[in-house]
Design an enzyme around this catalytic site. Sequence first.
Site, PDB file in Angstrom:
ATOM      1  N   SER A   7      19.622   5.450  13.955  1.00  0.00           N
ATOM      2  CA  SER A   7      20.392   4.266  14.321  1.00  0.00           C
ATOM      3  C   SER A   7      20.851   3.437  13.137  1.00  0.00           C
ATOM      4  CB  SER A   7      19.628   3.396  15.314  1.00  0.00           C
ATOM      5  OG  SER A   7      20.534   2.577  16.005  1.00  0.00           O
ATOM      6  N   GLY A  35      24.091   9.950  11.251  1.00  0.00           N
ATOM      7  CA  GLY A  35      24.096  11.023  12.247  1.00  0.00           C
ATOM      8  C   GLY A  35      22.770  11.718  12.440  1.00  0.00           C
ATOM      9  N   GLU A  41      13.378   8.223  25.660  1.00  0.00           N
ATOM     10  CA  GLU A  41      14.765   8.474  25.209  1.00  0.00           C
ATOM     11  C   GLU A  41      15.710   8.445  26.403  1.00  0.00           C
ATOM     12  OE1 GLU A  41      16.035   7.923  22.068  1.00  0.00           O
ATOM     13  OE2 GLU A  41      14.530   9.383  21.471  1.00  0.00           O
ATOM     14  N   THR A  63      16.249   6.123  28.314  1.00  0.00           N
ATOM     15  CA  THR A  63      15.713   5.283  29.398  1.00  0.00           C
ATOM     16  C   THR A  63      16.207   3.844  29.292  1.00  0.00           C
ATOM     17  OG1 THR A  63      13.738   4.995  28.030  1.00  0.00           O
ATOM     18  CG2 THR A  63      13.592   6.588  29.823  1.00  0.00           C
ATOM     19  N   ASP A  64      16.645   3.425  28.102  1.00  0.00           N
ATOM     20  CA  ASP A  64      16.938   1.998  27.916  1.00  0.00           C
ATOM     21  C   ASP A  64      18.113   1.528  28.770  1.00  0.00           C
ATOM     22  OD1 ASP A  64      18.739   3.413  26.275  1.00  0.00           O
ATOM     23  OD2 ASP A  64      18.572   2.014  24.596  1.00  0.00           O
ATOM     24  N   ASP A 104      17.919   0.187  20.242  1.00  0.00           N
ATOM     25  CA  ASP A 104      18.122   0.305  18.793  1.00  0.00           C
ATOM     26  C   ASP A 104      18.192  -1.068  18.135  1.00  0.00           C
ATOM     27  OD1 ASP A 104      18.218   2.982  19.339  1.00  0.00           O
ATOM     28  OD2 ASP A 104      20.355   3.212  18.961  1.00  0.00           O
TER      29      ASP A 104
END
Length: 382
Positions: free
Chosen positions: A121, A117, A31, A33-34, A167
Amino acid sequence: MIAQVKEEFHRLFGKEPLIVSSPGRINLIGEHTDYNEGFVLPAAIDKKIVYAIALNGTDTCNAYALFNHEKVSFSIHDIKPTEGWINYLLGVVYQIQQLGHEVKGFDCVITGNIPIGAGMSSSAAVEGGLVVGLDHLLGLGIGRMEMARVGQLAEHNFPGVKCGIMDQFANLHGKKDRVMLLDCRSLEFQYFPFEFSRDYKIVLVNSMVHHSLASSEYNVRRAQCEEGVKILQEFFPDINSLRNVTPAQVEQYKDKLSPKVYDRCLYVTQENERVVQACAHLQKNELKEAGALMYASHEGLSKLYEVSCPELDFLAGLAKEREEVAGARMMGGGFGGCTINLVRMDKVDEFISFVQTRYQEEYGKIPEVYVTSIEDGTRIEA
């Protein structure tokens, strides 16, 4: 949903549409990290956005959303950011135009069952469904990774969220019962069988806290990581992102970084290592070991990256009490949304009852729970 969206399209536009289904995603680990050019381990899921779409022979795009019964129109010659869900459509059209393609007017009806929310995604699903639909209708021949870039840049330039590519990648490349290790620097990826789907289910527990802070704080976290890279480059000139940095290097120059920037950099470098370790465990069918890395990921997201909230921490803590849960953590941008839990199939109902009861006692509301499966990415249905 397909029948519903087709019927509404017939009613509004009186012709036969193309049907596109576009999934939400989960991310087992990796999470935030992208956008640091690191590793992620996502998968597409059975919650989805569905489009009915057709060209209309004009320069106008008409879109109707069944989820809020709002109809909007815009000209393909007048594409600029605005407010609301239409921003995602505008962004996709704009980015396709930026590739040098001519976009023609279209009509579409959109529905879906991805909770807004909740960190699954829904925005990437809206983007992916439209780019695949337009690519098919206009014969553009855009590759799937380029489509992911279209969605990513649409999000950067219209809603203004400087997201990584995870995503959109997961939405467009998903395969049934497979998770995907994506290298966000090279964009090389590898499919790993999720062999545990016979014994374990992926259960998402919604904190019911809408992550309204996520967009603005997301950009703050990104800036803090970039600040850390800039400082560390003085000592390691070859690095250009936190992907090139180890936790030991962050520790070595801790006194050169502000406390917040140190925490952010330490988390990202540790998380990249956890993703690689998790893949090794999955290959050996070591679910408990992979699950322990998920708990460690949550701890880092909560304490070092500071994108959790009390409700998410409470849910992760509940999961840790349960023997039937192999691993759990918050998922998505943070500040609300869901935890992802790997729960033994024969104990799913018991787990849900336990979590909902305890959460209601603590916060006075019952969390929604989604039992999901790993499915194919965005596809033409008919």
